[in-house]
Design a protein around this motif. Structure first.
Motif, PDB file in Angstrom:
ATOM      1  N   CYS A 129      -2.217  -4.229   0.852  1.00 58.39           N
ATOM      2  CA  CYS A 129      -1.626  -2.902   1.048  1.00 58.39           C
ATOM      3  C   CYS A 129      -2.627  -1.967   1.730  1.00 58.39           C
ATOM      4  CB  CYS A 129      -1.202  -2.294  -0.291  1.00 58.39           C
ATOM      5  SG  CYS A 129       0.216  -3.121  -1.004  1.00 58.39           S
TER       6      CYS A 129
ATOM      7  N   THR B 296      -2.852  -2.794   5.346  1.00 57.73           N
ATOM      8  CA  THR B 296      -1.643  -2.361   6.053  1.00 57.73           C
ATOM      9  C   THR B 296      -1.701  -0.862   6.343  1.00 57.73           C
ATOM     10  OG1 THR B 296      -0.448  -4.031   4.817  1.00 57.73           O
ATOM     11  CG2 THR B 296       0.865  -2.401   5.972  1.00 57.73           C
ATOM     12  N   LEU B 297      -2.200  -0.099   5.387  1.00 56.81           N
ATOM     13  CA  LEU B 297      -2.208   1.356   5.554  1.00 56.81           C
ATOM     14  C   LEU B 297      -3.388   1.843   6.385  1.00 56.81           C
ATOM     15  CD1 LEU B 297      -1.100   2.694   2.056  1.00 56.81           C
ATOM     16  CD2 LEU B 297       0.198   2.640   4.185  1.00 56.81           C
ATOM     17  N   TYR B 298      -4.442   1.031   6.474  1.00 56.08           N
ATOM     18  CA  TYR B 298      -5.677   1.515   7.098  1.00 56.08           C
ATOM     19  C   TYR B 298      -5.471   2.104   8.493  1.00 56.08           C
ATOM     20  CZ  TYR B 298     -10.269   2.016   8.938  1.00 56.08           C
ATOM     21  OH  TYR B 298     -11.374   2.559   9.515  1.00 56.08           O
TER      22      TYR B 298
END
Lengths: 305, 340
Positions: free
Chosen positions: A40, A43-45
């Motif tokens: 997660c 994915t958000l980075y």
């Protein structure tokens, strides 16, 4: 409202309390949860990094010191971009193309799906076959390009909003939905003297809001994200959507930096980040609320194969 | 049932305990009269009179399909004909397989063909199994909230425009981007990734993973919910550990989904992410990045050789179709699951 049966994929499996985990399974669960947290985070980075770069000064970005948090807080690029007419024209075009394309697509898809859902309709099989064929074959880039050019659609909004009007996948999902529509309602309305038109507009559509919302979202996201047809057909910058504006900026083909007085504005990474941020914000803002409709739509489609 | 329904004798009795009294009479009557009536009912004249309002719903969509879907399919004949600008979109005179031969003898042919196959194969081998793994991992979670949050986050990249995805790739791989910061932090020299042909495939596949794996879990998660909990219970009683349960119950349970998605993926094998390659590549990375679709785009749209480009497109489409049909046959023979 008529709803459809789709599995709850956020469901977790109930494990009876009497069953004790083995030590190795407990270790596995900890590792599993940790890996998922890392996935997660990865994915958000890019989004976090983007926001950080958008509000940092160009110097820190060039020095490679911006990752999770802005450094040398800077709003000038945002202000500069907010004053760029070309950018807002692009945004306006994106909205026009999304609304126009989705409207045309929904009218054609909904009416066609409703007619094809009537099993007694003569010739239905041929038309369904016509639709299914388009799932497996398409004309390809060049014949499509020649067709659109011959129709005189080049440098008009029609080149974007018309050729993608009926998605076979969406059509089959809607058809499956209408096939499961309770026929008693339609029969009762017919006995009351309603015509097919009346039944469709006043009985069926108001009760199909869930599937209509799903389809609108599918089409709207498609048109909102679309950039390649615009690159092919819209050389007039006044018609280009914001995705193409961004693409030209990334490809370095845009005059955005050169038009502006260089010293006033920090171009490069910072400008790209701000433009990307302003382009993704609408999607991120509505995404949490509409996500479930997409999931439902995908599963409805898979049920039908 | 009324005698005028011609299908009465074929339909099973409504209730199982109905004695089949009178059935012979219905059959006798049914053989002589109803077929006649059925044929009458099915004429186009009658259908149009009865359902004309429904047919009006189909007029525009059918015209639409004929113009925007079927005309381009027919338009592929331009690959066998010489196209002159300003003339017919179907070309002017027949030249047979001239343009196909030209493509096979094109010095770029092997480069773009191999790049397409390699990128397609990498995507299939590396990216395709990952949603299965991620779905199994999500399936082991016991907190509903954690599962929901993880799903919401991992689906997000799917909704991003390809331009945004490309933008992320450029930002992260930039000389001052995060990846190069890590490389310098480890004491190595930064790499200008997007200018190096040897890095293109890794970057392409990584961005595919980031963008597609989360959303790809949906169908597997749906398939997982259909597995009966009693199977797990029975396995537990028989002494199967969690790993054995996954191997013998969970994976067989989602096998049909895996097979169908695999066939679909093989079908799009040749149509590797054209838009993504077009956004990410540049002349420096052509040796590994240039695929059939991007070469076609440059030949056709940039240089205006429409017939040649149409031939390239048809070549690619035929290979893609062959792949999906053979994958379907193999799947049908070996695991008994297929698309149709």
């Amino acid at each position: 409202m008529v709803t459809t049966d789709v599995p709850d994929i956020a469901r977790v499996r109930e494990v009876p309390r009497t069953v004790k985990d083995t030590a190795s399974y407990t270790i596995f669960r900890v590792v599993n949860a940790t890996v998922l947290v890392v996935i997660c985070a990865v994915t958000l980075y890019p989004f976090v990094n983007l926001a950080a770069k958008a509000f940092s000064s160009q110097g820190y970005i060039m020095a490679g010191q911006v990752n999770l948090w802005p450094r040398g807080f800077n709003l000038t690029t945002l202000e500069w971009l907010a004053q760029q007419e070309r950018f807002w024209t692009g945004y306006g075009n994106t909205i026009i193309q999304t609304v126009g394309g989705t409207t045309i697509a929904m009218v054609l898809t909904t009416t066609m799906a409703y007619a094809l859902a009537k099993k007694h309709l003569k010739g239905r099989g041929i038309v369904i076959a016509m639709v299914v064929v388009t799932m497996f074959f398409n004309g390809g880039l060049i014949p499509n390009y020649l067709l659109i050019t011959n129709l005189g659609f080049k440098n008009t909004v029609w080149a974007i909003i018309v050729p993608n009007a009926i998605s076979a996948f969406n059509l089959l999902v809607m058809k499956a939905f209408f096939e499961n529509f309770p026929s008693e309602l339609e029969e009762a309305a017919a006995i009351d003297g309603m015509t097919t038109y009346g039944i469709f507009f006043r009985i069926v559509l108001p009760l199909s809001k869930a599937v209509i919302a799903t389809m609108i979202l599918f089409y709207a996201v498609f048109f909102w994200n679309s950039w390649f047809p615009a690159m092919l057909y819209l050389s007039d910058a006044e018609l280009q959507p914001v995705t193409l504006y961004l693409r030209n900026l990334l490809a370095g083909a845009s005059g955005a930096g050169r038009e502006a007085g260089m010293e006033e504005v920090q171009i490069g990474s910072n400008l790209k980040a701000v433009t990307m941020l302003l382009t993704v914000i609408p999607i991120i803002a509505v995404y949490p609320f509409v996500q479930k409709y997409f999931v439902t739509g995908v599963m409805l489609g898979s049920v039908k194969g | 049932m009324a005698p005028d329904t011609g299908t009465a004798q074929a339909a099973p009795p409504a209730r199982g305990d109905d004695p089949p009294v009178g059935t012979p009479a219905v059959v006798v009557g049914g053989v002589s009269r109803p077929p006649q009536q059925l044929r009458n009912k099915n004429t186009w004249g009658r259908a149009l009179r009865k359902d004309w309002r429904l047919y009006t719903f189909l007029v525009l969509p059918i015209i639409y399909l004929l113009i925007f879907r079927y005309t381009p399919m027919v338009g592929n004949v331009v690959a066998f004909r010489r196209f002159r600008p300003g003339s017919s979109m179907f070309g002017d005179e027949w030249v047979g397989f001239y343009y196909f031969q030209a493509f096979i003898q094109d010095p770029k042919f092997w480069e773009v063909f191999l790049n397409t196959v390699i990128l397609g194969a990498l995507t299939l081998i590396v990216v395709f199994p990952l949603p299965i793994v991620l779905a199994l991992m999500l399936n082991e979670l016991r907190s509903r909230r954690f599962k929901k949050v993880a799903q919401t986050i991992t689906y997000l990249p799917h909704f991003m425009s390809m331009v945004i995805v490309a933008g992320f790739v450029f930002e992260l791989t930039a000389i001052n981007g995060t990846i190069n910061q890590i490389i310098s932090g480890l004491g190595n020299d930064p790499i200008s990734f997007m200018q190096k042909a040897e890095w293109f495939r890794q970057i392409y596949v990584s961005s595919e993973i980031w963008q597609t794996v989360g959303f790809g879990t949906i169908l597997y998660l749906a398939a997982l919910t259909t597995i009966d909990d009693q199977l797990y219970e029975a396995a537990r009683i028989d002494g199967a550990n969690r790993w054995q349960q996954t191997w013998h119950i969970t994976l067989p349970g989602i096998r049909p989904t895996i097979v169908v998605l695999l066939i679909l993926n093989i079908g799009t094998f040749m149509a590797v992410g054209f838009e993504k390659v077009l956004l990410l590549y540049n002349p420096l990375t052509y040796p590994t990045a240039d695929v059939i679709a991007t070469y076609l785009y440059r030949v056709g749209i940039n240089s205006g050789s429409f017939s040649y480009a149409a031939a390239i497109g048809l070549f690619e489409a035929v290979i893609g179709l062959t792949l999906v049909l053979s994958a379907n046959v193999i799947a049908k023979r070996t695991v008994g699951a297929s698309l149709w």
